[in-house]
Design a protein around this motif. Sequence first.
Motif, PDB file in Angstrom:
ATOM      1  N   ALA A   1       0.828  -1.207   0.000  1.00 18.87           N
ATOM      2  CA  ALA A   1       0.000   0.000   0.000  1.00 18.87           C
ATOM      3  C   ALA A   1       0.862   1.256   0.000  1.00 18.87           C
ATOM      4  CB  ALA A   1      -0.932  -0.011   1.206  1.00 18.87           C
ATOM      5  N   THR A   2       1.960   1.238   0.745  1.00 13.75           N
ATOM      6  CA  THR A   2       2.859   2.388   0.770  1.00 13.75           C
ATOM      7  C   THR A   2       3.476   2.628  -0.598  1.00 13.75           C
ATOM      8  OG1 THR A   2       3.357   1.961   3.083  1.00 13.75           O
ATOM      9  CG2 THR A   2       4.911   3.342   1.870  1.00 13.75           C
ATOM     10  N   LEU A   3       3.939   1.562  -1.236  1.00  9.05           N
ATOM     11  CA  LEU A   3       4.541   1.713  -2.563  1.00  9.05           C
ATOM     12  C   LEU A   3       3.527   2.223  -3.588  1.00  9.05           C
ATOM     13  CD1 LEU A   3       6.771  -1.481  -2.695  1.00  9.05           C
ATOM     14  CD2 LEU A   3       7.484   0.877  -2.305  1.00  9.05           C
ATOM     15  N   LEU A   4       2.317   1.675  -3.550  1.00 12.01           N
ATOM     16  CA  LEU A   4       1.294   2.142  -4.490  1.00 12.01           C
ATOM     17  C   LEU A   4       0.867   3.578  -4.174  1.00 12.01           C
ATOM     18  CD1 LEU A   4      -0.912  -1.063  -4.841  1.00 12.01           C
ATOM     19  CD2 LEU A   4       0.744  -0.138  -6.468  1.00 12.01           C
ATOM     20  N   GLY A   5       0.824   3.933  -2.901  1.00  9.28           N
ATOM     21  CA  GLY A   5       0.494   5.300  -2.525  1.00  9.28           C
ATOM     22  C   GLY A   5       1.542   6.299  -2.990  1.00  9.28           C
ATOM     23  N   LEU A   6       2.802   5.944  -2.832  1.00  9.51           N
ATOM     24  CA  LEU A   6       3.875   6.815  -3.331  1.00  9.51           C
ATOM     25  C   LEU A   6       3.833   6.945  -4.842  1.00  9.51           C
ATOM     26  CD1 LEU A   6       6.872   5.785  -1.059  1.00  9.51           C
ATOM     27  CD2 LEU A   6       5.671   7.972  -1.103  1.00  9.51           C
TER      28      LEU A   6
ATOM     29  N   ALA B   1      -8.694  13.080  -5.334  1.00  6.98           N
ATOM     30  CA  ALA B   1      -9.745  12.486  -4.508  1.00  6.98           C
ATOM     31  C   ALA B   1      -9.647  10.964  -4.504  1.00  6.98           C
ATOM     32  CB  ALA B   1     -11.114  12.931  -5.005  1.00  6.98           C
ATOM     33  N   ALA B   2      -9.399  10.385  -5.667  1.00  9.86           N
ATOM     34  CA  ALA B   2      -9.271   8.927  -5.746  1.00  9.86           C
ATOM     35  C   ALA B   2      -8.079   8.447  -4.926  1.00  9.86           C
ATOM     36  CB  ALA B   2      -9.130   8.488  -7.196  1.00  9.86           C
ATOM     37  N   TRP B   3      -6.970   9.139  -5.017  1.00  5.96           N
ATOM     38  CA  TRP B   3      -5.780   8.763  -4.262  1.00  5.96           C
ATOM     39  C   TRP B   3      -6.028   8.903  -2.755  1.00  5.96           C
ATOM     40  CZ3 TRP B   3      -2.267  12.283  -1.714  1.00  5.96           C
ATOM     41  CH2 TRP B   3      -1.108  11.673  -1.251  1.00  5.96           C
ATOM     42  N   PHE B   4      -6.676   9.989  -2.337  1.00  2.51           N
ATOM     43  CA  PHE B   4      -6.950  10.234  -0.923  1.00  2.51           C
ATOM     44  C   PHE B   4      -7.891   9.176  -0.344  1.00  2.51           C
ATOM     45  CE2 PHE B   4      -9.530  12.329   2.386  1.00  2.51           C
ATOM     46  CZ  PHE B   4      -8.525  12.612   3.285  1.00  2.51           C
ATOM     47  N   PHE B   5      -8.984   8.884  -1.048  1.00  2.00           N
ATOM     48  CA  PHE B   5      -9.939   7.912  -0.533  1.00  2.00           C
ATOM     49  C   PHE B   5      -9.402   6.479  -0.589  1.00  2.00           C
ATOM     50  CE2 PHE B   5     -13.010  11.386  -1.424  1.00  2.00           C
ATOM     51  CZ  PHE B   5     -13.387  11.584  -0.100  1.00  2.00           C
ATOM     52  N   ALA B   6      -8.507   6.193  -1.524  1.00  2.00           N
ATOM     53  CA  ALA B   6      -7.865   4.880  -1.539  1.00  2.00           C
ATOM     54  C   ALA B   6      -6.961   4.713  -0.321  1.00  2.00           C
ATOM     55  CB  ALA B   6      -7.064   4.698  -2.826  1.00  2.00           C
ATOM     56  N   ALA B   7      -6.269   5.782   0.066  1.00  2.00           N
ATOM     57  CA  ALA B   7      -5.422   5.718   1.255  1.00  2.00           C
ATOM     58  C   ALA B   7      -6.266   5.521   2.520  1.00  2.00           C
ATOM     59  CB  ALA B   7      -4.591   6.990   1.365  1.00  2.00           C
ATOM     60  N   ILE B   8      -7.391   6.211   2.605  1.00  2.00           N
ATOM     61  CA  ILE B   8      -8.278   6.032   3.758  1.00  2.00           C
ATOM     62  C   ILE B   8      -8.838   4.610   3.783  1.00  2.00           C
ATOM     63  CG2 ILE B   8     -10.515   6.724   4.713  1.00  2.00           C
ATOM     64  CD1 ILE B   8      -9.845   9.564   3.967  1.00  2.00           C
TER      65      ILE B   8
ATOM     66  N   LEU C   1      -8.375   1.930   6.863  1.00  2.00           N
ATOM     67  CA  LEU C   1      -9.524   1.406   7.596  1.00  2.00           C
ATOM     68  C   LEU C   1      -9.730  -0.095   7.381  1.00  2.00           C
ATOM     69  CD1 LEU C   1     -12.108   4.289   7.169  1.00  2.00           C
ATOM     70  CD2 LEU C   1     -10.672   3.762   9.125  1.00  2.00           C
ATOM     71  N   SER C   2      -9.337  -0.606   6.224  1.00  2.00           N
ATOM     72  CA  SER C   2      -9.523  -2.040   5.988  1.00  2.00           C
ATOM     73  C   SER C   2      -8.623  -2.872   6.898  1.00  2.00           C
ATOM     74  CB  SER C   2      -9.272  -2.381   4.518  1.00  2.00           C
ATOM     75  OG  SER C   2      -7.924  -2.141   4.190  1.00  2.00           O
ATOM     76  N   GLY C   3      -7.439  -2.386   7.203  1.00  2.00           N
ATOM     77  CA  GLY C   3      -6.565  -3.097   8.148  1.00  2.00           C
ATOM     78  C   GLY C   3      -7.176  -3.176   9.536  1.00  2.00           C
TER      79      GLY C   3
END
Length: 96
Positions: free
Chosen positions: A47-52, A74-81, A85-87
């Motif tokens: 997730a960190t690599l994909l977020g970067l 917005a897509a990047w921000f909500f994917a990070a949230i 939350l899924s963890g």
Amino acid sequence: MRFILTVFCFLLMVGAFAQPGITEMQQAQQNLSSSFFSAFDCALVIATLLGLNGAIKIYHNWQMGKDRIDADVAAWFFAAIFITLSGAFLRALFGI
């Protein structure tokens, strides 16, 4: 008719004895908790690599003057949230 009903109830009772017990369920929870943290850590690294990667893509598009990057942000921000939350949800679901 009573005989058939009695035999049917007996067969249901035999099937109930074949179910796993408390010891097996505790063993399954222990196995899950021992492998969950390594999978959770791996998921966080991915997730960190994909977020970067997404952040660099958005920054590049912004610097190149691309119009309407709001949807990408917005897509990047909500994917990070969602990943965060899924963890927590999976930890609560499995009781770990």
